[in-house]
Write a protein that holds these residues in place. Sequence first.
Motif, short mmCIF file in Angstrom:
data_model
loop_
_atom_site.label_atom_id
_atom_site.label_comp_id
_atom_site.label_asym_id
_atom_site.label_seq_id
_atom_site.Cartn_x
_atom_site.Cartn_y
_atom_site.Cartn_z
N ALA A 285 0.81 -1.26 -0.05
CA ALA A 285 -0.18 -0.57 0.02
C ALA A 285 1.29 1.14 0.19
CB ALA A 285 -1.19 0.46 0.89
N THR A 286 2.01 1.24 0.63
CA THR A 286 2.62 2.67 0.55
C THR A 286 3.77 2.76 -0.36
OG1 THR A 286 4.60 0.90 0.89
CG2 THR A 286 3.43 2.09 3.11
N ASN A 287 4.13 2.54 -1.52
CA ASN A 287 3.92 2.49 -3.05
C ASN A 287 4.16 3.80 -3.45
OD1 ASN A 287 6.52 0.51 -3.07
ND2 ASN A 287 4.94 -1.06 -3.47
N VAL A 288 2.62 3.48 -3.90
CA VAL A 288 2.09 4.80 -4.40
C VAL A 288 2.71 6.24 -4.01
CG1 VAL A 288 -0.06 6.40 -5.76
CG2 VAL A 288 0.72 3.57 -5.94
N PHE A 289 2.34 6.23 -2.41
CA PHE A 289 2.35 7.03 -1.82
C PHE A 289 4.21 7.84 -1.50
CE2 PHE A 289 -1.52 5.48 -0.05
CZ PHE A 289 -2.39 6.40 -0.13
N GLU A 290 5.16 6.34 -1.46
CA GLU A 290 6.22 6.20 -1.84
C GLU A 290 7.21 7.59 -2.89
OE1 GLU A 290 10.28 6.60 -0.78
OE2 GLU A 290 8.84 6.14 0.79
N LEU A 291 6.25 7.12 -4.16
CA LEU A 291 6.75 7.31 -5.21
C LEU A 291 5.96 8.99 -5.34
CD1 LEU A 291 7.55 7.22 -9.13
CD2 LEU A 291 5.00 6.81 -9.14
N ASP A 292 4.81 9.31 -4.96
CA ASP A 292 4.28 11.55 -4.56
C ASP A 292 5.72 11.86 -3.17
OD1 ASP A 292 1.82 10.76 -5.71
OD2 ASP A 292 0.73 10.04 -4.45
N ARG A 293 5.94 11.46 -2.60
CA ARG A 293 7.09 11.47 -1.67
C ARG A 293 8.43 12.19 -2.91
NH1 ARG A 293 11.42 11.41 1.59
NH2 ARG A 293 11.65 9.01 0.48
N LEU A 294 8.93 11.00 -3.71
CA LEU A 294 10.29 10.77 -3.77
C LEU A 294 9.76 12.52 -4.97
CD1 LEU A 294 11.27 7.24 -4.94
CD2 LEU A 294 12.03 9.12 -3.11
N ARG A 295 8.37 12.46 -6.08
CA ARG A 295 8.75 13.26 -7.17
C ARG A 295 8.76 14.98 -6.48
NH1 ARG A 295 4.16 10.08 -10.34
NH2 ARG A 295 5.27 9.12 -12.35
N GLU A 296 8.36 14.73 -5.08
CA GLU A 296 8.44 16.28 -4.20
C GLU A 296 9.67 16.82 -4.65
OE1 GLU A 296 5.94 16.14 -1.18
OE2 GLU A 296 4.17 15.72 -1.36
N LYS A 297 10.60 15.77 -4.19
CA LYS A 297 11.94 16.26 -4.03
C LYS A 297 12.83 16.16 -5.69
CE LYS A 297 11.81 14.57 1.29
NZ LYS A 297 12.84 13.99 2.26
N ALA A 298 12.57 16.78 -6.08
CA ALA A 298 12.74 17.07 -7.50
C ALA A 298 14.51 17.24 -7.85
CB ALA A 298 12.15 17.61 -8.36
N GLY A 299 15.42 16.79 -8.51
CA GLY A 299 16.71 17.75 -8.84
C GLY A 299 17.59 16.92 -7.42
N GLU A 300 18.25 18.30 -7.08
CA GLU A 300 18.99 18.24 -6.23
C GLU A 300 18.42 17.85 -5.02
OE1 GLU A 300 21.53 21.73 -6.14
OE2 GLU A 300 22.25 22.08 -8.67
N GLN A 301 17.41 18.19 -4.80
CA GLN A 301 17.23 18.30 -3.51
C GLN A 301 17.07 16.64 -3.43
OE1 GLN A 301 13.18 19.80 -2.59
NE2 GLN A 301 13.25 18.99 -0.28
N LEU A 302 16.28 15.86 -4.39
CA LEU A 302 16.05 14.56 -4.38
C LEU A 302 16.95 13.53 -4.49
CD1 LEU A 302 14.29 11.69 -4.80
CD2 LEU A 302 14.47 12.41 -7.11
N GLY B 167 16.08 5.48 -7.72
CA GLY B 167 16.98 6.64 -7.72
C GLY B 167 18.27 5.93 -7.32
N THR B 168 18.47 5.20 -6.46
CA THR B 168 20.16 4.18 -6.72
C THR B 168 19.67 3.15 -6.98
OG1 THR B 168 18.50 3.50 -4.44
CG2 THR B 168 19.77 6.02 -4.78
N ARG B 169 19.36 2.44 -8.05
CA ARG B 169 19.23 0.88 -7.87
C ARG B 169 20.53 1.07 -9.02
NH1 ARG B 169 14.85 -2.18 -8.53
NH2 ARG B 169 15.78 -3.53 -10.52
N HIS B 170 21.34 1.66 -9.97
CA HIS B 170 22.03 1.62 -10.41
C HIS B 170 23.47 1.79 -9.00
CE1 HIS B 170 21.85 6.18 -9.72
NE2 HIS B 170 23.20 5.96 -9.36
N LEU B 171 23.53 1.82 -8.30
CA LEU B 171 24.77 1.91 -7.31
C LEU B 171 24.47 -0.40 -6.10
CD1 LEU B 171 23.92 4.99 -5.53
CD2 LEU B 171 25.46 4.60 -7.17
N ASP B 172 24.09 -0.69 -6.43
CA ASP B 172 23.81 -1.82 -6.44
C ASP B 172 24.14 -2.49 -7.39
OD1 ASP B 172 23.16 -4.44 -4.42
OD2 ASP B 172 22.06 -4.53 -5.50
N PRO B 173 25.65 -3.22 -7.48
CA PRO B 173 25.95 -3.77 -8.25
C PRO B 173 24.86 -5.46 -9.12
CG PRO B 173 27.30 -4.60 -6.71
CD PRO B 173 26.15 -3.85 -6.50
#
Length: 339
Positions: free
Chosen positions: A62-79, A265-271
């Motif tokens: 249930a938290t996934n869509v809300f997490e997406l909203d939270r990430l979008r609130e912090k765009a660019g350098e803030q994210l 935003g960080t999947r590329h940092l896990d081998p």
Amino acid sequence: MTTDGTPKAGMTTYADTAFAGSRPADLPPGQDLESMGYFHRKALGVRLPLLGPQCREFMAAATNVFELDRLREKAGEQLEKDLAEREPHRCRMWASRADPLVLIASIGAAAGFFTLGPIAVSGIFLLTDGISEFALGEIRFQLIYLFLPLFTIWLLCRLLVYSGWFTFKRDTRFYRDTGMVSLWAGRKVGRVELPFAEFEAFASPVSTAVGTIRHRLGLIHRGTGHSVGYPGAQIELWETQLIWEAMQQFMDVSRPLPDIPEFDGTRHLDPVTAEHDRKWERPSRYWLDMERSHASALHERARKSARAYPWGRTREQALASGWRPSGVGEGDWRTAKPA
């Protein structure tokens, strides 16, 4: 990896203790449910299987869509700053309700909610009595003795939460790169680290204020008995089982990270995840660039499949029985359309 085989800058390096899906054969015995009293056994709840991720409908949480909203609130350098500080690809955290920071945030949230009461009552007086002396007196009372104190509490709590004076101390931290769980074991012991492989999981019943029963994921360490709980309760048992699957997938370095907005935003940092995404040509901003309506549709599709999954069986057994996966998060970026 670079061409000479060394990790890229910022890339996670797995420790020898990292969890790779298998558990030692000499694990200490788990909780002996047969020897427990009836009430103790009922309070502990249902022991969840150690089959590893089988359903894998992670987007159904249930938290996934809300997490997406939270990430979008912090765009660019803030994210980017937020992701660099939290390192979600390396560490997941469960907050403790006994942590002072959580208590302050909870009090602030409650005060903020109840500030709506005086505003609503004032509006009713204006509608029913107009700008009369009686109405103005009641409105003055609502604003001075109810709204202002509640608003002040809300504001102070917000300032304390974001001041940096309080930090998480009693939280539980799951480290993918080391396979360890860091938990608060009490004032006398302090913080300890224990292998994830040595924990067993339970779906414990939780009674709500109105008398309904929900399910809360709890982990108990074999041998020491140290326990931690997920910061929230689920309405249906399968939702708790799905959270347990997601934790196993997250900690298992032989598998990619769960394909949910939290890690976009960080999947590329896990081998292992980076190699998986390269192989399957997964877009790096799959969730972040997705329309909310599309994400909600995929969330509902995943929930439908997760609800129908025959829990307790392996994926092969489930497929043989007629269950069908939603495809969300497993190559669906090439074919998935809004439902």
